[in-house]
Design a protein around this motif. Structure first.
Motif, PDB file in Angstrom:
ATOM      1  N   ASP A  48       0.826  -1.194  -0.139  1.00 24.81           N
ATOM      2  CA  ASP A  48       0.069   0.109  -0.034  1.00 24.81           C
ATOM      3  C   ASP A  48       0.998   1.361  -0.038  1.00 24.81           C
ATOM      4  N   SER A  49       2.075   1.288   0.674  1.00 28.56           N
ATOM      5  CA  SER A  49       2.577   2.297   0.936  1.00 28.56           C
ATOM      6  C   SER A  49       3.830   2.613  -0.019  1.00 28.56           C
ATOM      7  N   LEU A  50       3.892   1.807  -1.121  1.00 22.60           N
ATOM      8  CA  LEU A  50       4.973   1.902  -1.990  1.00 22.60           C
ATOM      9  C   LEU A  50       4.914   3.297  -3.026  1.00 22.60           C
ATOM     10  N   HIS A  51       5.921   3.824  -3.261  1.00 16.01           N
ATOM     11  CA  HIS A  51       6.136   5.023  -4.047  1.00 16.01           C
ATOM     12  C   HIS A  51       7.189   4.813  -5.194  1.00 16.01           C
ATOM     13  N   LEU A  52       7.123   5.448  -6.101  1.00 16.62           N
ATOM     14  CA  LEU A  52       8.163   5.422  -7.141  1.00 16.62           C
ATOM     15  C   LEU A  52       9.246   6.312  -6.484  1.00 16.62           C
ATOM     16  N   PHE A  53      10.417   5.839  -7.442  1.00 19.03           N
ATOM     17  CA  PHE A  53      11.621   6.645  -7.041  1.00 19.03           C
ATOM     18  C   PHE A  53      11.793   7.933  -7.714  1.00 19.03           C
ATOM     19  N   SER A  54      11.081   8.207  -8.775  1.00 16.95           N
ATOM     20  CA  SER A  54      11.266   9.368  -9.677  1.00 16.95           C
ATOM     21  C   SER A  54       9.807   9.972  -9.778  1.00 16.95           C
ATOM     22  N   PRO A  55       9.690  11.371 -10.075  1.00 15.39           N
ATOM     23  CA  PRO A  55       8.583  11.996 -10.393  1.00 15.39           C
ATOM     24  C   PRO A  55       7.799  11.386 -11.411  1.00 15.39           C
ATOM     25  N   ALA A  56       6.629  11.915 -11.617  1.00 15.29           N
ATOM     26  CA  ALA A  56       5.806  11.333 -12.598  1.00 15.29           C
ATOM     27  C   ALA A  56       6.475  11.495 -14.072  1.00 15.29           C
ATOM     28  N   ALA A  57       6.879  12.734 -14.278  1.00 16.26           N
ATOM     29  CA  ALA A  57       7.321  12.975 -15.618  1.00 16.26           C
ATOM     30  C   ALA A  57       8.573  12.072 -16.032  1.00 16.26           C
ATOM     31  N   HIS A  58       9.511  11.653 -14.979  1.00 17.10           N
ATOM     32  CA  HIS A  58      10.473  10.856 -15.313  1.00 17.10           C
ATOM     33  C   HIS A  58      10.104   9.329 -14.950  1.00 17.10           C
ATOM     34  N   SER A  59       8.849   8.842 -15.128  1.00 18.53           N
ATOM     35  CA  SER A  59       8.527   7.637 -14.719  1.00 18.53           C
ATOM     36  C   SER A  59       7.494   7.076 -15.858  1.00 18.53           C
ATOM     37  N   SER A  60       7.730   7.554 -17.113  1.00 19.69           N
ATOM     38  CA  SER A  60       6.797   7.382 -18.125  1.00 19.69           C
ATOM     39  C   SER A  60       7.049   6.465 -19.409  1.00 19.69           C
ATOM     40  N   LEU A  61       6.197   5.696 -19.942  1.00 18.12           N
ATOM     41  CA  LEU A  61       6.314   4.885 -20.992  1.00 18.12           C
ATOM     42  C   LEU A  61       6.352   5.901 -22.345  1.00 18.12           C
ATOM     43  N   PRO A  62       6.806   5.283 -23.400  1.00 15.57           N
ATOM     44  CA  PRO A  62       7.044   5.988 -24.797  1.00 15.57           C
ATOM     45  C   PRO A  62       5.818   6.490 -25.191  1.00 15.57           C
ATOM     46  N   ALA A 330      13.982  -2.599 -16.384  1.00 14.91           N
ATOM     47  CA  ALA A 330      12.969  -3.162 -15.305  1.00 14.91           C
ATOM     48  C   ALA A 330      12.051  -1.981 -14.830  1.00 14.91           C
ATOM     49  N   THR A 331      12.494  -0.921 -15.629  1.00 14.32           N
ATOM     50  CA  THR A 331      11.958   0.405 -14.870  1.00 14.32           C
ATOM     51  C   THR A 331      10.767   0.907 -15.852  1.00 14.32           C
ATOM     52  N   LEU A 332      10.067   1.751 -15.468  1.00 15.20           N
ATOM     53  CA  LEU A 332       8.990   2.396 -16.480  1.00 15.20           C
ATOM     54  C   LEU A 332       9.736   3.168 -17.550  1.00 15.20           C
ATOM     55  N   ILE A 333      10.792   3.947 -16.836  1.00 12.54           N
ATOM     56  CA  ILE A 333      11.342   4.923 -17.894  1.00 12.54           C
ATOM     57  C   ILE A 333      12.320   4.518 -18.790  1.00 12.54           C
ATOM     58  N   GLY A 334      13.049   3.082 -18.164  1.00  9.82           N
ATOM     59  CA  GLY A 334      14.144   2.333 -18.899  1.00  9.82           C
ATOM     60  C   GLY A 334      13.711   1.384 -20.114  1.00  9.82           C
ATOM     61  N   VAL A 335      12.372   0.910 -19.894  1.00  6.71           N
ATOM     62  CA  VAL A 335      11.991  -0.154 -20.690  1.00  6.71           C
ATOM     63  C   VAL A 335      11.834   0.532 -22.278  1.00  6.71           C
ATOM     64  N   GLY A 336      11.589   1.931 -22.389  1.00  8.96           N
ATOM     65  CA  GLY A 336      11.157   2.409 -23.678  1.00  8.96           C
ATOM     66  C   GLY A 336      12.118   2.025 -24.880  1.00  8.96           C
ATOM     67  N   ARG A 337      13.669   2.343 -24.488  1.00 11.92           N
ATOM     68  CA  ARG A 337      14.425   2.300 -25.603  1.00 11.92           C
ATOM     69  C   ARG A 337      14.585   0.611 -25.882  1.00 11.92           C
ATOM     70  N   PRO A 338      14.869  -0.443 -24.927  1.00 10.71           N
ATOM     71  CA  PRO A 338      14.957  -1.776 -25.567  1.00 10.71           C
ATOM     72  C   PRO A 338      13.889  -2.029 -26.160  1.00 10.71           C
ATOM     73  N   ALA A 339      12.635  -1.620 -25.808  1.00 15.83           N
ATOM     74  CA  ALA A 339      11.250  -2.118 -26.314  1.00 15.83           C
ATOM     75  C   ALA A 339      11.441  -1.553 -27.765  1.00 15.83           C
TER      76      ALA A 339
END
Length: 351
Positions: A48-62, A330-339
């Motif tokens: 329940d308490s989990l939060h991302l490590f980054s702000p929303a703008a830096h946690s986005s898919l392509p 394995a992160t939201l922002i990181g998967v875009g390029r390998p995808a």
């Protein structure tokens, strides 16, 4: 009934959706098979308490920035679920659920994907099943004799289930630190780590981690000295809840115990701690059992890849299993390029 899209994507979480986005842009015929009953991937099962490590703008898919969450610099897991649900609908991605893939087989010029809902044949497959479904617990002596509650990160929901209890949290990574901080006020907490906790500087978040992972991959690809990547910075991102618990002296880490007994744990010098529950925040392994029929795994369990493409089966690409399938993949922002690279590689293969 057998269906024959050009590409089958296995997994409808963040990696599968990123792959679908790029496949759609390239005009390929594909389907995404997701074992879940609803959108959101593993994020819908987080505590329940989990939060991302980054702000929303830096946690986005392509293609689609994650909206900010009111009152939160770092969005919570439910916000991510809502974002992924919207992303899937916005791009009209062809996700079939619930469909559990049982095995991927070679079948002449095609790959045969056997599922609990029928068979698909495809000219290429992207495996984007991640790691959440394969939790790892180390083989510590006495693990099976412990008489209290035993659970892994995947089963933890919140501190209300442990109020007033003696709880041991094992793990010195982000999950261990966040769950320990979550429990520090309402339980008799013992936090155990294999080495002293290594906190990243308080001003470092997921943006810096992605940059570090990318720089390391670039250095390795160019034959330069290994920069160490994220591991060189530390193990724990000091998100606000962890920072507060740490600064209040609530996160005192103990070294790893030697074995478990029915009532708790014992250290090498004979010191023991009684426990009502042990939470293993000890990581995951890639969920790859559906690829076993292809016989691609090496001695350490990984499949050898070139970029995202399996060396032993060029029609197969892997996404989101960790740095070995792309920097921060394995992160939201990181998967875009390998995808994107996987989709382009498949397009080249098909033409």
């Amino acid at each position: 009934m057998t269906r024959t899209p050009q590409v089958v994507v296995i997994g409808g979480g963040q990696s599968g959706l990123a792959a679908g986005y790029h496949l759609r842009r390239l005009g390929l015929d594909f389907v995404v098979l997701d074992a879940g009953t609803t959108a959101g991937g593993a994020w819908q099962h987080m505590w329940d308490s989990l939060h991302l490590f980054s702000p929303a703008a830096h946690s986005s898919l392509p293609g689609r920035l994650m909206p900010t969450q009111a009152g939160q610099e770092y969005p919570d897991a439910q916000h991510v679920v809502e974002y992924l649900t919207d992303y899937e609908k916005r791009y009209g991605l062809p996700v079939e659920r619930p469909v559990r893939v049982l095995g991927v087989h070679r079948d002449g010029q095609l790959l045969r994907v056997e599922t609990d809902s029928g068979t698909w044949h495809a000219r290429a497959v992207i495996s984007a099943t991640g790691t959440w479904w394969r939790p790892f617990i180390p083989a510590v002596p006495g693990r099976e004799v412990f008489g209290g509650r035993r659970l892994h990160t995947v089963e933890y929901r919140g501190p209300r289930d442990f109020a007033g209890r003696r709880v041991i949290v094992v793990g010195g990574g982000n999950s261990g630190a966040q769950i320990a901080a979550d429990l520090a006020r309402d339980t008799e907490l013992t936090w155990v780590t294999r080495r002293p906790p290594r906190y990243l500087s308080d001003d470092i978040d997921g943006r810096a981690l992605f940059d570090a992972a990318t720089a390391r991959r670039r250095a390795l690809d160019e034959g330069r000295t290994d920069t160490g990547g994220v591991a060189s910075l530390g193990d724990i991102v000091a998100v606000p809840a962890v920072r507060e618990a740490r600064d209040r002296g609530l996160l005192a880490a103990n070294p790893m115990f030697s074995h478990l007994v029915p009532g708790g744990v014992v250290w090498p010098d004979g010191t023991r701690a009684e426990a009502d529950a042990i939470i293993w925040c000890t990581g995951f392994r890639p969920a790859l059992s559906h690829l076993a029929p292809l016989q691609l795994r090496g001695t350490r369990g990984h499949i050898a890849i070139d970029g995202t493409r399996a060396v032993g089966e060029p029609r197969l690409h892997l996404l989101g299993h960790g740095d070995w399938t792309g920097p921060a993949s394995a992160t939201l922002i990181g998967v875009g390029r390998p995808a994107r690279d996987a989709a382009r590689g498949i397009a080249e293969l098909l033409t």
